[in-house]
Design a protein around this motif. Structure first.
Motif, short mmCIF file in Angstrom:
data_model
loop_
_atom_site.label_atom_id
_atom_site.label_comp_id
_atom_site.label_asym_id
_atom_site.label_seq_id
_atom_site.Cartn_x
_atom_site.Cartn_y
_atom_site.Cartn_z
N ALA A 121 0.83 -1.20 0.00
CA ALA A 121 0.00 0.00 0.00
C ALA A 121 0.86 1.25 0.00
CB ALA A 121 -0.93 -0.01 1.20
N ARG A 122 2.06 1.15 0.61
CA ARG A 122 2.94 2.32 0.68
C ARG A 122 3.74 2.50 -0.60
NH1 ARG A 122 5.37 1.24 6.77
NH2 ARG A 122 3.47 1.80 7.93
N SER A 123 3.85 1.48 -1.39
CA SER A 123 4.60 1.58 -2.64
C SER A 123 3.69 1.98 -3.78
CB SER A 123 5.28 0.24 -2.96
OG SER A 123 4.30 -0.75 -3.18
N ARG A 124 4.29 2.42 -4.87
CA ARG A 124 3.51 2.84 -6.02
C ARG A 124 3.07 1.63 -6.83
NH1 ARG A 124 3.43 8.05 -7.60
NH2 ARG A 124 5.37 8.53 -6.53
N GLN A 125 1.80 1.56 -7.19
CA GLN A 125 1.28 0.44 -7.96
C GLN A 125 1.78 0.54 -9.41
OE1 GLN A 125 -0.57 -2.15 -6.56
NE2 GLN A 125 0.10 -1.07 -4.72
N ALA A 126 2.01 -0.61 -10.02
CA ALA A 126 2.51 -0.65 -11.41
C ALA A 126 1.65 -1.57 -12.25
CB ALA A 126 3.96 -1.12 -11.42
N ILE A 127 1.37 -1.12 -13.48
CA ILE A 127 0.54 -1.88 -14.41
C ILE A 127 1.28 -1.95 -15.75
CG2 ILE A 127 -1.62 -1.91 -15.72
CD1 ILE A 127 -2.92 -0.45 -13.39
N ALA A 128 1.35 -3.15 -16.31
CA ALA A 128 1.98 -3.34 -17.61
C ALA A 128 0.92 -3.45 -18.69
CB ALA A 128 2.83 -4.61 -17.60
N VAL A 129 1.12 -2.76 -19.80
CA VAL A 129 0.23 -2.84 -20.96
C VAL A 129 0.97 -3.57 -22.07
CG1 VAL A 129 -1.02 -1.54 -22.72
CG2 VAL A 129 -0.98 -0.72 -20.35
N ASP A 130 0.37 -4.66 -22.54
CA ASP A 130 1.04 -5.45 -23.57
C ASP A 130 -0.01 -6.23 -24.35
OD1 ASP A 130 3.11 -6.42 -25.08
OD2 ASP A 130 3.74 -7.94 -23.64
N GLY A 131 0.34 -6.59 -25.57
CA GLY A 131 -0.57 -7.34 -26.42
C GLY A 131 -0.01 -8.70 -26.77
N LEU A 144 -5.20 -9.84 -28.27
CA LEU A 144 -5.72 -9.12 -27.12
C LEU A 144 -4.69 -8.13 -26.61
CD1 LEU A 144 -7.27 -12.10 -25.10
CD2 LEU A 144 -8.44 -10.58 -26.69
N LEU A 145 -5.18 -6.97 -26.16
CA LEU A 145 -4.35 -5.99 -25.47
C LEU A 145 -4.80 -5.98 -24.02
CD1 LEU A 145 -2.18 -3.76 -25.68
CD2 LEU A 145 -4.05 -2.12 -26.04
N SER A 146 -3.85 -6.18 -23.11
CA SER A 146 -4.21 -6.35 -21.71
C SER A 146 -3.44 -5.40 -20.81
CB SER A 146 -3.93 -7.80 -21.26
OG SER A 146 -4.59 -8.73 -22.08
N ALA A 147 -4.05 -5.09 -19.67
CA ALA A 147 -3.40 -4.36 -18.59
C ALA A 147 -3.25 -5.32 -17.43
CB ALA A 147 -4.22 -3.15 -18.17
N VAL A 148 -2.00 -5.57 -17.02
CA VAL A 148 -1.70 -6.59 -16.01
C VAL A 148 -0.91 -5.97 -14.87
CG1 VAL A 148 -0.65 -8.86 -15.61
CG2 VAL A 148 -1.63 -8.32 -17.85
N ARG A 178 1.27 -9.37 -7.50
CA ARG A 178 0.03 -10.14 -7.39
C ARG A 178 -0.66 -10.16 -8.76
NH1 ARG A 178 -1.22 -10.97 -2.01
NH2 ARG A 178 -0.17 -9.61 -0.52
N VAL A 179 0.00 -10.75 -9.72
CA VAL A 179 -0.36 -10.64 -11.13
C VAL A 179 -1.85 -10.92 -11.36
CG1 VAL A 179 0.08 -11.54 -13.43
CG2 VAL A 179 1.97 -11.28 -11.81
N ALA A 180 -2.50 -9.94 -11.99
CA ALA A 180 -3.92 -10.08 -12.35
C ALA A 180 -4.19 -9.22 -13.58
CB ALA A 180 -4.82 -9.63 -11.20
N THR A 181 -4.97 -9.76 -14.51
CA THR A 181 -5.39 -9.00 -15.69
C THR A 181 -6.60 -8.17 -15.31
OG1 THR A 181 -4.60 -10.75 -17.17
CG2 THR A 181 -6.15 -9.15 -18.09
N ILE A 182 -6.43 -6.85 -15.22
CA ILE A 182 -7.50 -6.00 -14.74
C ILE A 182 -8.24 -5.28 -15.86
CG2 ILE A 182 -6.43 -5.67 -12.49
CD1 ILE A 182 -5.39 -2.99 -13.44
N ALA A 183 -7.77 -5.41 -17.08
CA ALA A 183 -8.47 -4.85 -18.24
C ALA A 183 -7.96 -5.56 -19.48
CB ALA A 183 -8.24 -3.34 -18.37
N GLN A 184 -8.87 -5.72 -20.46
CA GLN A 184 -8.51 -6.46 -21.67
C GLN A 184 -9.46 -6.11 -22.79
OE1 GLN A 184 -7.00 -10.76 -21.55
NE2 GLN A 184 -9.16 -11.02 -22.07
N VAL A 185 -8.93 -5.88 -23.98
CA VAL A 185 -9.76 -5.61 -25.15
C VAL A 185 -9.19 -6.39 -26.33
CG1 VAL A 185 -10.52 -3.30 -24.44
CG2 VAL A 185 -8.42 -3.56 -25.78
#
Length: 253
Positions: free
Chosen positions: A133-143, A159-163, A167-174
């Motif tokens: 929670a104290r660290s900055r969250q990071a999200i990778a965008v890749d297809g 597919l293009l995804s945001a991961v 705690r790896v999780a795909t939180i958006a995908q198109v």
């Protein structure tokens, strides 16, 4: 969403009790039902919940999705929203019903619903973890091309995804259509997400000024664009900059 190819049914699918079901219902209810109002017995949300629980238990085909429902207890089916018959028992949808619904479903709407659920779960988990929670969250965008999605008359779906990085999780995908590219889907993919203070990482393909400006000014996010030597012009331009303007030179490798 493409139909799932049939495969031999395994002897045993993993167990799943009613108390262990993650409540996807509020999110799945936002997915539009492609069926006519006439003749519906199963609610769309109930069918999708059966599929979600079956997938968690190891189902990989339509037959296995249906098998999970057939093996589920009456109480579990009730918690999934399967309607009760006249005699009080419940029956899960057959493979043909599941296949028709998944084939007609709006895949992007389903991706958004599941992504919203996973993003919310990720926020809850991160807030419970004090160091994270104290660290900055990071999200990778890749297809990536979707494995197993190719058909004799069509190529593999892309597919293009945001991961999330931790705690790896795909939180958006198109889905990226064959007549377009990933760059045009960058904003629609990230628009529903709360990115304030988040670090978004992506490769050279998405290093487009309009997208980066939108990411910083509108979404209030930070970014790291990975430029490799396979993009020689951009790489040489960045390598020529002073180190105090770009940080440690090691990031270029």
């Amino acid at each position: 969403m493409p139909a799932v190819a049939s495969s031999p049914i395994p002897a045993v699918l993993g167990p799943l009790d009613a108390d262990r079901i993650a409540d996807l219902r509020p999110y799945l209810e936002s997915v539009p039902d492609p069926r006519s109002r006439r003749g519906r017995w199963y609610a769309l949300t109930a069918i999708l919940l059966v599929c979600a629980c079956a997938a968690v238990c190891g189902a990989k085909s339509i037959d296995e999705l249906a098998e999970f429902g057939e093996r589920a207890t009456n109480s579990l089916l009730a918690s999934l929203g399967i309607r009760r018959r006249l005699l009080g028992w419940r029956r899960s949808p057959k493979p043909v019903t599941i296949g028709r619904v998944l084939q007609a479903l709006d895949g992007d709407a389903l991706d958004q619903a599941v992504g919203a659920y996973l993003a919310n779960r990720h926020r809850i988990t991160a807030s419970a973890d004090v160091p994270a929670a104290r660290s900055r969250q990071a999200i990778a965008v890749d297809g990536k091309a979707l494995k197993g999605s190719a058909r004799p008359d069509t190529p593999r779906r892309h597919l293009l995804s945001a991961v999330t990085h931790d705690r790896v999780a795909t939180i958006a995908q198109v889905e990226v259509g064959v007549k377009t590219n990933e760059v045009r889907h960058f904003k629609p993919l990230l628009a529903p997400l709360d990115l304030a203070g988040t670090v978004v990482t992506f490769d050279a393909l998405h290093s487009v000024k309009a997208n980066i400006t939108w990411l910083v000014e509108t979404k209030k996010a930070h970014y790291i664009a990975v430029i490799k030597t396979n993009q020689p012009t951009a790489y040489d331009q960045l390598a020529a900059l002073c180190c105090d303007r770009i940080g440690s030179p090691g990031w270029r490798s």
